[in-house]
Motif scaffolding. Structure first.
Motif, PDB file in Angstrom:
ATOM      1  N   VAL A   1       0.831  -1.211   0.000  1.00  0.00           N
ATOM      2  CA  VAL A   1       0.000   0.000   0.000  1.00  0.00           C
ATOM      3  C   VAL A   1       0.866   1.263   0.000  1.00  0.00           C
ATOM      4  CG1 VAL A   1      -0.275   0.131   2.521  1.00  0.00           C
ATOM      5  CG2 VAL A   1      -2.081   1.033   1.015  1.00  0.00           C
ATOM      6  N   ARG A   2       2.137   1.111   0.434  1.00  0.00           N
ATOM      7  CA  ARG A   2       3.007   2.282   0.420  1.00  0.00           C
ATOM      8  C   ARG A   2       3.403   2.695  -0.996  1.00  0.00           C
ATOM      9  NH1 ARG A   2       6.578  -0.374   5.107  1.00  0.00           N
ATOM     10  NH2 ARG A   2       6.123  -2.099   3.700  1.00  0.00           N
ATOM     11  N   MET A   3       3.111   1.832  -1.963  1.00  0.00           N
ATOM     12  CA  MET A   3       3.378   2.173  -3.357  1.00  0.00           C
ATOM     13  C   MET A   3       2.164   2.837  -4.011  1.00  0.00           C
ATOM     14  SD  MET A   3       6.302   0.960  -3.201  1.00  0.00           S
ATOM     15  CE  MET A   3       6.909   1.203  -4.870  1.00  0.00           C
ATOM     16  N   LEU A   4       1.093   2.962  -3.268  1.00  0.00           N
ATOM     17  CA  LEU A   4      -0.144   3.456  -3.878  1.00  0.00           C
ATOM     18  C   LEU A   4      -0.015   4.904  -4.347  1.00  0.00           C
ATOM     19  CD1 LEU A   4      -3.120   3.141  -4.620  1.00  0.00           C
ATOM     20  CD2 LEU A   4      -3.711   3.717  -2.263  1.00  0.00           C
ATOM     21  N   ALA A   5       0.639   5.736  -3.543  1.00  0.00           N
ATOM     22  CA  ALA A   5       0.738   7.149  -3.924  1.00  0.00           C
ATOM     23  C   ALA A   5       1.421   7.283  -5.285  1.00  0.00           C
ATOM     24  CB  ALA A   5       1.493   7.929  -2.856  1.00  0.00           C
ATOM     25  N   ASP A   6       2.468   6.486  -5.501  1.00  0.00           N
ATOM     26  CA  ASP A   6       3.158   6.516  -6.811  1.00  0.00           C
ATOM     27  C   ASP A   6       2.199   6.105  -7.912  1.00  0.00           C
ATOM     28  OD1 ASP A   6       5.493   7.280  -5.692  1.00  0.00           O
ATOM     29  OD2 ASP A   6       6.407   5.269  -5.669  1.00  0.00           O
ATOM     30  N   ALA A   7       1.451   5.035  -7.664  1.00  0.00           N
ATOM     31  CA  ALA A   7       0.522   4.530  -8.686  1.00  0.00           C
ATOM     32  C   ALA A   7      -0.525   5.594  -9.012  1.00  0.00           C
ATOM     33  CB  ALA A   7      -0.149   3.248  -8.195  1.00  0.00           C
ATOM     34  N   LEU A   8      -0.981   6.300  -7.992  1.00  0.00           N
ATOM     35  CA  LEU A   8      -2.010   7.321  -8.229  1.00  0.00           C
ATOM     36  C   LEU A   8      -1.432   8.518  -8.978  1.00  0.00           C
ATOM     37  CD1 LEU A   8      -3.951   7.290  -4.837  1.00  0.00           C
ATOM     38  CD2 LEU A   8      -4.484   6.092  -6.964  1.00  0.00           C
ATOM     39  N   ARG A   9      -0.172   8.850  -8.672  1.00  0.00           N
ATOM     40  CA  ARG A   9       0.475   9.969  -9.387  1.00  0.00           C
ATOM     41  C   ARG A   9       0.599   9.650 -10.867  1.00  0.00           C
ATOM     42  NH1 ARG A   9       3.326  11.382  -4.827  1.00  0.00           N
ATOM     43  NH2 ARG A   9       4.856   9.721  -5.073  1.00  0.00           N
ATOM     44  N   GLU A  10       0.922   8.387 -11.143  1.00  0.00           N
ATOM     45  CA  GLU A  10       1.136   7.979 -12.535  1.00  0.00           C
ATOM     46  C   GLU A  10      -0.175   7.882 -13.314  1.00  0.00           C
ATOM     47  OE1 GLU A  10       3.105   4.296 -12.011  1.00  0.00           O
ATOM     48  OE2 GLU A  10       4.879   5.276 -11.169  1.00  0.00           O
ATOM     49  N   GLY A  11      -1.261   7.595 -12.635  1.00  0.00           N
ATOM     50  CA  GLY A  11      -2.545   7.334 -13.298  1.00  0.00           C
ATOM     51  C   GLY A  11      -3.027   8.535 -14.101  1.00  0.00           C
ATOM     52  N   ALA A  12      -3.437   8.291 -15.331  1.00  0.00           N
ATOM     53  CA  ALA A  12      -3.986   9.373 -16.155  1.00  0.00           C
ATOM     54  C   ALA A  12      -5.463   9.106 -16.363  1.00  0.00           C
ATOM     55  CB  ALA A  12      -3.248   9.416 -17.491  1.00  0.00           C
ATOM     56  N   GLY A  13      -6.205  10.122 -16.764  1.00  0.00           N
ATOM     57  CA  GLY A  13      -7.627   9.926 -17.069  1.00  0.00           C
ATOM     58  C   GLY A  13      -8.507  10.137 -15.867  1.00  0.00           C
ATOM     59  N   PRO A  14      -9.806   9.985 -16.070  1.00  0.00           N
ATOM     60  CA  PRO A  14     -10.767  10.251 -14.983  1.00  0.00           C
ATOM     61  C   PRO A  14     -10.658   9.246 -13.836  1.00  0.00           C
ATOM     62  CG  PRO A  14     -11.889   9.444 -16.964  1.00  0.00           C
ATOM     63  CD  PRO A  14     -10.456   9.602 -17.329  1.00  0.00           C
ATOM     64  N   ILE A  15     -10.856   9.734 -12.637  1.00  0.00           N
ATOM     65  CA  ILE A  15     -10.732   8.901 -11.426  1.00  0.00           C
ATOM     66  C   ILE A  15     -12.004   9.046 -10.596  1.00  0.00           C
ATOM     67  CG2 ILE A  15      -9.404   8.532  -9.300  1.00  0.00           C
ATOM     68  CD1 ILE A  15      -7.000   9.767 -10.614  1.00  0.00           C
ATOM     69  N   ARG A  16     -12.420   7.947 -10.000  1.00  0.00           N
ATOM     70  CA  ARG A  16     -13.528   8.009  -9.026  1.00  0.00           C
ATOM     71  C   ARG A  16     -13.066   7.338  -7.739  1.00  0.00           C
ATOM     72  NH1 ARG A  16     -18.917   9.280 -11.652  1.00  0.00           N
ATOM     73  NH2 ARG A  16     -18.579   8.935 -13.873  1.00  0.00           N
ATOM     74  N   LEU A  17     -13.434   7.963  -6.628  1.00  0.00           N
ATOM     75  CA  LEU A  17     -13.010   7.487  -5.303  1.00  0.00           C
ATOM     76  C   LEU A  17     -14.234   7.283  -4.415  1.00  0.00           C
ATOM     77  CD1 LEU A  17     -10.968   7.179  -2.874  1.00  0.00           C
ATOM     78  CD2 LEU A  17     -11.138   9.673  -2.622  1.00  0.00           C
ATOM     79  N   LEU A  18     -14.257   6.164  -3.702  1.00  0.00           N
ATOM     80  CA  LEU A  18     -15.259   5.996  -2.642  1.00  0.00           C
ATOM     81  C   LEU A  18     -14.769   6.807  -1.450  1.00  0.00           C
ATOM     82  CD1 LEU A  18     -17.805   4.701  -1.420  1.00  0.00           C
ATOM     83  CD2 LEU A  18     -16.332   2.831  -0.625  1.00  0.00           C
ATOM     84  N   ARG A  19     -15.437   7.919  -1.187  1.00  0.00           N
ATOM     85  CA  ARG A  19     -14.994   8.839  -0.137  1.00  0.00           C
ATOM     86  C   ARG A  19     -15.433   8.381   1.254  1.00  0.00           C
ATOM     87  NH1 ARG A  19     -15.191  15.036  -2.243  1.00  0.00           N
ATOM     88  NH2 ARG A  19     -14.438  14.585  -4.353  1.00  0.00           N
ATOM     89  N   GLY A  20     -14.794   8.959   2.252  1.00  0.00           N
ATOM     90  CA  GLY A  20     -15.264   8.794   3.621  1.00  0.00           C
ATOM     91  C   GLY A  20     -14.541   7.711   4.408  1.00  0.00           C
ATOM     92  N   TYR A  21     -13.578   7.056   3.784  1.00  0.00           N
ATOM     93  CA  TYR A  21     -12.921   5.944   4.485  1.00  0.00           C
ATOM     94  C   TYR A  21     -11.423   6.140   4.686  1.00  0.00           C
ATOM     95  CZ  TYR A  21     -17.289   3.519   4.058  1.00  0.00           C
ATOM     96  OH  TYR A  21     -18.610   3.188   4.184  1.00  0.00           O
ATOM     97  N   ASP A  22     -10.764   6.846   3.773  1.00  0.00           N
ATOM     98  CA  ASP A  22      -9.309   6.936   3.862  1.00  0.00           C
ATOM     99  C   ASP A  22      -8.890   8.364   3.545  1.00  0.00           C
ATOM    100  OD1 ASP A  22      -6.506   6.753   3.414  1.00  0.00           O
ATOM    101  OD2 ASP A  22      -6.737   4.576   3.172  1.00  0.00           O
ATOM    102  N   ALA A  23      -8.600   9.115   4.623  1.00  0.00           N
ATOM    103  CA  ALA A  23      -8.269  10.534   4.453  1.00  0.00           C
ATOM    104  C   ALA A  23      -6.971  10.707   3.666  1.00  0.00           C
ATOM    105  CB  ALA A  23      -8.155  11.201   5.822  1.00  0.00           C
ATOM    106  N   GLY A  24      -6.032   9.767   3.831  1.00  0.00           N
ATOM    107  CA  GLY A  24      -4.758   9.863   3.111  1.00  0.00           C
ATOM    108  C   GLY A  24      -4.963   9.752   1.613  1.00  0.00           C
ATOM    109  N   VAL A  25      -5.750   8.788   1.188  1.00  0.00           N
ATOM    110  CA  VAL A  25      -6.026   8.611  -0.246  1.00  0.00           C
ATOM    111  C   VAL A  25      -6.796   9.825  -0.771  1.00  0.00           C
ATOM    112  CG1 VAL A  25      -7.277   7.229  -1.946  1.00  0.00           C
ATOM    113  CG2 VAL A  25      -5.982   6.095  -0.137  1.00  0.00           C
ATOM    114  N   ALA A  26      -7.764  10.286   0.009  1.00  0.00           N
ATOM    115  CA  ALA A  26      -8.564  11.447  -0.430  1.00  0.00           C
ATOM    116  C   ALA A  26      -7.670  12.657  -0.614  1.00  0.00           C
ATOM    117  CB  ALA A  26      -9.664  11.727   0.583  1.00  0.00           C
ATOM    118  N   ALA A  27      -6.711  12.848   0.314  1.00  0.00           N
ATOM    119  CA  ALA A  27      -5.816  14.006   0.203  1.00  0.00           C
ATOM    120  C   ALA A  27      -4.950  13.888  -1.044  1.00  0.00           C
ATOM    121  CB  ALA A  27      -4.955  14.117   1.459  1.00  0.00           C
ATOM    122  N   ALA A  28      -4.482  12.666  -1.316  1.00  0.00           N
ATOM    123  CA  ALA A  28      -3.613  12.472  -2.486  1.00  0.00           C
ATOM    124  C   ALA A  28      -4.369  12.744  -3.789  1.00  0.00           C
ATOM    125  CB  ALA A  28      -3.062  11.046  -2.481  1.00  0.00           C
TER     126      ALA A  28
END
Ligand code: GLY
Ligand code: MN
Ligand code: MN
Length: 489
Positions: A169-196
């Motif tokens: 999971v510590r590699m997730l921020a890199d994966a999200l930075r690299e991701g292109a195109g539209p993104i959808r997030l299930l909000r309300g569960y992970d403040a770190g992911v939401a901030a990223a």
């Protein structure tokens, strides 16, 4: 990505630096010798030959349905992070139902990512906390290191168990930075992911995603139905446990009743699926009575609303209202029978193709008929009472709701797919009419005041009609009395 995990966990790369460590009053710091000592002498515990968990036969199809709904978009469903109760003590962790539904996993901080592929589908990856690193001391110095919290599955083990690729999971921020195109997030569960992702997602699109996830769970698959059936069976055993501890000549604390049911829930399942309502006497008229600090006395009714949550996170939601001493008084029985008749009418209205609202209307109509017959609404006709909703002073709530991983399941589904929709085979819903005469309600005869009755069952819609998943518990008044007598014999 918990806000509370070690700094290295939020940098998006594999941690190299040692974590700061757990603080306690005796901590004198870590000597170089101790740090070196703690790295060594540990056996290899990797588990081989693991089989996939039973849900894995279903989760790929569920993810496929989600994928088809959002082609070309990166989809992110977090499990959520542990929540602090105080200092270094957390509340018991339960993952988001959507995450568990799509992965079968229940681990803290997990994140499911569906990455769109060129073919229009998606590739699923679970980003998970790996085994604790021994080399940098994380396993014993980190707040949630395995030395303190217990062993976690390795990523390789989780790949076998969940049947999908797993990454740190510590590699997730890199994966999200690299991701292109539209993104959808299930909000309300992970403040770190939401901030990223804050500059990459919109509230409106994420809300559409949340609604779609809720609607995905409206129709249960075979695995889910089996789990709900078991949840009902275990809950019935918990109700029997309660009847056995109910005193016939002395008061029984509501706390004892709650604890008795909880024991069954922990032994057979994961926990209770919601706060148990142990409502004796006038407490039964309080819809959300969860203080459970009163006592059940002979002569009173006890309303018990409780559900075992299975280890895969499916909950029953059952209510029985029973005479504490085993025999209904004539008035208690009259009110009980009215609620029973309403429930019968409600259950009869559940069928594939029926409007969702039909069972509610059928049950409420029967309750209104009884209230009119008892003279509680003057000389108004049942039609007038029903049209004006005057019965609702005593019926209070809706007659039921969808049931599944959440007690009020699929709660954010759109009106047209849920309360304004049509019942389909595979849906599971509660039918739970009730009558509640508040202790201080001066509009009813004195003897009615402080009586509350609800009967709640969990009903599966089948191809041809319904199956009552909680049929193992008696409902009719005579059967309740006979059942109690048998359990106490
Ligand atoms: N136990 C919550 C409900 O019946 O809806
Ligand atoms: Mn309930
Ligand atoms: Mn309910």
């Amino acid at each position: 990505m918990s806000e509370r995990t070690s700094e290295s966990q939020t940098t998006g790369s594999t941690p190299k630096a040692a974590p700061k460590g757990r603080k306690n009053g005796l901590d004198r710091g870590v000597s170089a010798e101790l740090a070196e000592n703690m790295k060594q002498g540990w056996g290899d515990t990797e588990r081989h030959g693991l089989e996939p968990i039973p849900q894995a036969a279903h989760t790929a199809r569920r993810r496929g349905e989600l994928s088809a709904r959002f082609p070309g978009e990166l989809l992110i469903v977090p499990a959520g992070n542990p929540k602090v109760r105080a200092n270094d003590t957390d509340y018991p962790f339960r993952p988001s139902s959507d995450y568990a539904y799509l992965t079968g996993d229940q681990s803290e901080d997990g994140v499911l990512v569906l990455t769109p592929g060129a073919d229009g589908g998606h590739t699923a990856t679970a980003y998970l906390r790996p085994r604790s690193d021994r080399e940098n001391g994380e396993f014993w110095l980190d707040f949630h290191g395995e030395l303190w919290d217990g062993r976690r599955n390795s990523l390789t083990e989780n790949e076998k168990l969940l049947g999908l690729p797993c990454r740190d999971v510590r590699m997730l921020a890199d994966a999200l930075r690299e991701g292109a195109g539209p993104i959808r997030l299930l909000r309300g569960y992970d403040a770190g992911v939401a901030a990223a992702l804050q500059d990459k997602v919109t509230a409106e699109r994420d809300e559409e995603f949340r609604v779609a996830l809720s609607e995905l769970r409206l129709v249960k698959d075979e695995f889910e139905i089996a789990e709900l059936r078991f949840a009902c069976e275990a809950t019935a055993r918990g109700f029997e446990d309660v009847v056995r501890v109910l005193g016939t000549s002395e008061a029984t604390p509501e706390r004892t009743i709650e604890g008795t049911f909880f024991l069954r829930a922990r032994v057979e399942g994961n926990a209770v699926g919601y706060s148990t309502i142990c409502a004796a006497g006038p407490h039964a008229t309080i819809m959300h009575w969860v203080r459970n600090d009163g006592e059940a006395r002979p002569g009173q009714l006890l309303l018990l609303d409780a559900g075992v949550e299975t280890r895969t996170l499916y909950t029953a939601d059952l209510t029985r209202t029973v005479p504490v001493d085993g025999r209904f008084t004539p008035l208690q029985r009259r009110i009980y029978d009215a609620v029973y008749a309403a429930q019968e009418a409600g259950i009869a209205a559940v069928k594939p193709g029926a409007a969702y609202r039909d069972f509610h209307d059928a049950a409420q109509r029967v309750l209104a008929e009884h209230l009119v017959a008892w003279g509680l609404l003057g000389d108004r006709s049942v039609d007038t009472v029903f049209e004006l909703g005057l019965h609702r002073r005593w019926t209070m709530a809706g007659t039921g709701h969808m049931l599944g991983m959440d007690v009020h399941d699929c709660a954010v589904a759109r009106t047209e797919t849920y309360v304004g929709g049509t019942l389909e085979p595979g849906m599971v819903l509660t039918v739970e009419p009730g009558l509640y005469f508040q202790a201080e309600d001066l509009t009813v005869p004195e003897e009615y005041r402080g009586i509350g009755v609800r009967i709640e069952d969990d009903i599966l819609v089948t191809e041809s009609g319904t199956e009552n998943l909680s049929a193992g518990l008696p409902r009719q008044a005579d059967e309740i009395e006979a059942w109690m007598a048998r359990l106490r014999a």
